[in-house]
Structures are given as C-alpha cells and as structure tokens.
Write an enzyme that holds these catalytic residues in place. Structure first.
Site, PDB file in Angstrom:
ATOM      1  N   ARG A  52       0.794  -1.247   0.000  1.00  8.32           N
ATOM      2  CA  ARG A  52       0.000   0.000   0.000  1.00  8.32           C
ATOM      3  C   ARG A  52       0.813   1.277   0.000  1.00  8.32           C
ATOM      4  O   ARG A  52       0.239   2.356   0.120  1.00  8.32           O
ATOM      5  CB  ARG A  52      -0.965   0.033   1.198  1.00  8.32           C
ATOM      6  CG  ARG A  52      -1.883  -1.146   1.328  1.00  8.32           C
ATOM      7  CD  ARG A  52      -2.754  -1.332   0.112  1.00  8.32           C
ATOM      8  NE  ARG A  52      -3.851  -2.269   0.362  1.00  8.32           N
ATOM      9  CZ  ARG A  52      -4.534  -2.867  -0.602  1.00  8.32           C
ATOM     10  NH1 ARG A  52      -4.235  -2.651  -1.871  1.00  8.32           N
ATOM     11  NH2 ARG A  52      -5.523  -3.697  -0.319  1.00  8.32           N
TER      12      ARG A  52
ATOM     13  N   ASP B 169      -1.848 -12.812  -1.347  1.00 12.52           N
ATOM     14  CA  ASP B 169      -2.577 -11.650  -1.870  1.00 12.52           C
ATOM     15  C   ASP B 169      -2.986 -10.756  -0.688  1.00 12.52           C
ATOM     16  O   ASP B 169      -4.087 -10.196  -0.669  1.00 12.52           O
ATOM     17  CB  ASP B 169      -3.792 -12.088  -2.699  1.00 12.52           C
ATOM     18  CG  ASP B 169      -4.395 -10.940  -3.508  1.00 12.52           C
ATOM     19  OD1 ASP B 169      -3.828  -9.835  -3.506  1.00 12.52           O
ATOM     20  OD2 ASP B 169      -5.455 -11.166  -4.135  1.00 12.52           O
TER      21      ASP B 169
ATOM     22  N   HIS C 226      -3.420 -15.585  -8.059  1.00 10.25           N
ATOM     23  CA  HIS C 226      -4.626 -16.057  -7.362  1.00 10.25           C
ATOM     24  C   HIS C 226      -5.610 -16.845  -8.230  1.00 10.25           C
ATOM     25  O   HIS C 226      -6.771 -16.453  -8.386  1.00 10.25           O
ATOM     26  CB  HIS C 226      -5.351 -14.900  -6.666  1.00 10.25           C
ATOM     27  CG  HIS C 226      -5.459 -13.617  -7.475  1.00 10.25           C
ATOM     28  ND1 HIS C 226      -6.059 -13.553  -8.704  1.00 10.25           N
ATOM     29  CD2 HIS C 226      -5.026 -12.366  -7.207  1.00 10.25           C
ATOM     30  CE1 HIS C 226      -6.006 -12.312  -9.153  1.00 10.25           C
ATOM     31  NE2 HIS C 226      -5.372 -11.573  -8.260  1.00 10.25           N
TER      32      HIS C 226
HETATM   33 ZN   LIG Z   1      -5.067  -9.562  -8.285  1.00  4.83          ZN
END
Ligand SMILES: [Zn+2]
Length: 415
Positions: free
Chosen positions: A58, A297, A224
């Site tokens: 982030r 993730d 993912h």
């Molecule tokens: Zn993604």
C-alpha cells in the site's frame, strides 16, 4: 551476534541444534554453546522461512492501510522472510524512479522486499511502462494486478519485452466485462440476486494470456487462480511447452460459498470465493503439485473500508500472519498433504520465483522460523501486526503458531 537454537526438529523431523553466527547458519547438528545466546526450542519445528511474491504493501498513497514497515512486521510474525509488493499504489509503481525509491525505503526493513513493476503507465492498460529501465532499477516481475490488461496488443507487446528480459509477467486474470459484480456465479449468489464475477472471466483471461505467452516464449504467471476450468487451460498450455506458472491464496483453498455467510464483507475478494466443488478441486490440484505455490494476496484495508455493505466493501483480505498456521491446520493435520510438500509451496518455490534462495543448510543466510506445532490459538486482532485487521481467520482456532523468525540473517520476530 551468535544464537544457538537448541533441540529443534529440522523440517519437523530431524532433531538437531542450529548455530547462527553473523547472520549465517554455521553448524547444524549436536552443537555446544561456546558463548552463543542459547534459545531453547525443545521439540518444536524449525522450518525454512516462507516467501510470498504477492503482497499489497500500500505504499505510497494508502499508508492508512499498510506501509512497507508494517507489512514487514506482519510478514515476520507469519514466518516470512521475503515478500513481493504489487504496484497498485498511488501513484502506481510505474517508473524506474519509483522502483528505486521503494528499494531504498526497504533496505533496512526486516524482510526482503521485492518490487513488481506496473505493466502500463498509471495501470491504465494503454501505454507500456519503461520495463527495461524498471528491470535495471530492480523490478523482478511486472503486473497491473487488480486489473487485467484488456487490450491484447498492449499485453502482447508486454509479453515480448518480458520474454526478452527473462522476467515473469503476472496476470490478474479476470475479463472485466464478465467480472463487474462481487460474488461467484453460483446457486447461493443467484438466490440472493447478487452481481457476479463469473468463473468464465478467469478462464477466458487465462486462455488469451497463455496463448500469447506461448507464442512469444514469455513466462506468464497467473495470480490467485481460483477455478478448475482456468487451471485446466493453464495446464494445457504448460503441457504443450509454454512457461505458465500459477499461485493460489489460502482463502481460495480454505473457504467456499457454502461455508461463509454470503453477506459478510470480510470475504469480498477478487476473484471471489468459489463453490465448495471448485474449492475441493483446487485443493486436489494443489496437493498434486499442479498449482505452483501459495501467495497470500495480503490486501489490508481500514475498518471503514471493509465494514460496509457487501456492495461497497473494498475487495481483499490481509493474511500474512495466519497463512502458514491456517494451511498447516487444514491441509497438513487433516492428512491432505505432507508438511514437506506445504513447505515446497510456501518457501522453496515462491523464493525461487522471487529469485532468492532460502534453505536450512550450513553456510546459508539465516532465513528460518520456529513453529510451535502443538500450540492452539484463537486469532485475535492483537495477533495481527499489519496496520489493518481484515483477516478472515479472526475468531477462528488454528493449530501451530510461529514463535520466532530469522529473516535476512537477523532475529526479526520473537513472541
Ligand atoms: Zn489480483
């Protein structure tokens, strides 16, 4: 510093002491203290540190969710020594200067931070970034994660550059026009009138990207992966010689739509949690080694971004602190797979993808963790070191807990 880890079980099997001197493992076996700080790990597992190429730190732009520093604390609390950080920041990591700035910011942090550069400027899917210069600045892979690169000509060019540079391109495989909603297309979702993210969105996106990667000889990595049909497409190209790898998240391995309340915003993730039949098929493929590795993730969000009606909640869950315990509890202790196989998928293979070596051997840098395999713990907010608390295992009981982590040669975490 000299540490002697006394009486551990190497890889959960072999009793031995480990001597760590100046950040390196110098002796494994029956070792005498000789002035080292002795840490009694009597009978507990001593395991190679974990690696995760798919983490959202982030920074910059969303420091209220997470920073490179807080993500490092979350990582070492979960047994990780290396993480790859995704470029969907604000501004995105789409220039060599940004890559260099993040590498510089990460130098003194307790874990190895590896930077994924954006494929397109601003992650807008139109104009390629200066991939070559970003590679020289230290980017290990490229991705517009969070979005699929819709324009096939842009993606094809990116794959050609990636193939020349020998770096992986990571695809967030969801055709956006088929993934406008927030739930899996299944009976539960239909019943409650939800908008969908069809499994077809994943399958078609993987087909296009794998087909183009195989044409130009690029390494395509599917982030993912969540559907058996998508996996089948990836594997069919692999069988024909294409370089396609895949990763799966702990939440796609352990949750399904008939195990979670459909309205719970915690579980809003992209791609969505799938059906129990899909989950079983993915666990089976994972067990057989058909899915290359686990990536969390890790996607931290503030309370107010998650504690909203399902339609407004930000997609993603955080999970570095709980990933290993959760998979140990639900896949190893249940007999689905061996501890060694889980370690291959959470340590050796993802470390290799990041281009680092993690090994429990004499002469190696100390990257390891001690795991109390018998501890039973209920996950509480105070156990999470991330700046955010949107963890799907909160309140759940897990078996086995990380006691300490050595990362980049230093004792980085101790409970
Ligand atoms: Zn993604």
């Amino acid at each position: 510093m000299r540490y002697l880890l006394k009486g551990g079980l190497i890889l959960g099997e072999t009793p031995a002491d480990i001597l760590i001197e100046d950040g390196r493992i110098t002796k494994i076996g029956d070792v005498r203290a000789d002035g080292a700080e002795v840490i009694d790990v009597g009978g507990r597992f001593v395991l190679p540190a974990l690696a995760d190429p798919h983490v959202h730190a982030r920074e910059p732009g969303f420091e209220h969710k997470e920073t490179l520093e807080t993500v490092s604390w979350a990582a070492v609390a979960g047994g990780y020594a290396h993480v790859g950080v995704m470029p969907n920041t604000s501004p995105p990591i789409d220039s060599p200067e940004m890559v260099r700035a993040l590498k510089a910011r990460s130098e003194n942090l307790p874990v190895g931070i590896h930077v994924v550069g954006a494929i397109t400027k601003g992650r807008e899917g139109r104009e390629l970034t200066e991939m070559g210069l970003m590679r020289e600045a230290g980017a290990f892979a490229f991705s517009d994660d969070g979005s699929w690169v819709s324009d096939p000509s842009v993606m094809l060019n990116a794959l050609i550059y990636a193939s020349h540079m020998g770096v992986p391109l990571i695809t967030h495989a969801e055709v956006p026009e088929l993934a406008r909603g927030f739930a899996n297309y299944d009976a539960v979702g239909i019943k409650y009138g939800m908008r969908f993210r069809s499994p077809l969105a994943e399958e078609l996106a993987i087909y296009r990207d794998a087909r183009m990667a195989s044409l130009v000889g690029a390494h395509l990595h599917v982030a993912h992966i969540s559907t058996p049909d998508g996996l089948e497409v990836a594997l069919s190209f692999r069988e024909r010689g294409a370089r396609i790898t895949t990763e799966i998240t702990p939440h796609h391995l352990l949750f399904s739509t008939d195990r979670i309340p459909f309205y719970d915003p915690t579980f809003r993730v992209n791609p969505p949690i799938r059906s129990e039949a899909d989950r079983r098929a993915m666990v089976d493929a994972f067990r057989k080694g058909l899915i290359d590795f686990v990536a969390t993730d890790h996607a931290p969000h503030a309370y107010y971004e998650k504690e909203a009606p399902l339609t407004d909640a930000s997609p993603g869950v955080e999970g570095l602190e709980t990933a290993f315990s959760a998979l140990y509890t639900h896949l190893v202790l249940t007999g689905e797979m061996s501890l060694r196989d889980l370690l291959v998928r959470m340590s050796a293979r993802p470390a290799d993808f990041l281009g680092v070596a993690v090994s429990l051997s004499e002469g190696s840098e100390a990257n390891l963790f001690v795991f109390d395999q018998d501890a039973e713990w209920k996950v509480r907010e105070e156990d999470l070191r991330s700046a955010s608390k949107n963890n799907p295992f909160l309140g759940k009981v897990l078996r086995g807990r990380v006691l300490m982590t050595f990362a980049k040669g230093s004792l980085a975490y101790r409970r």
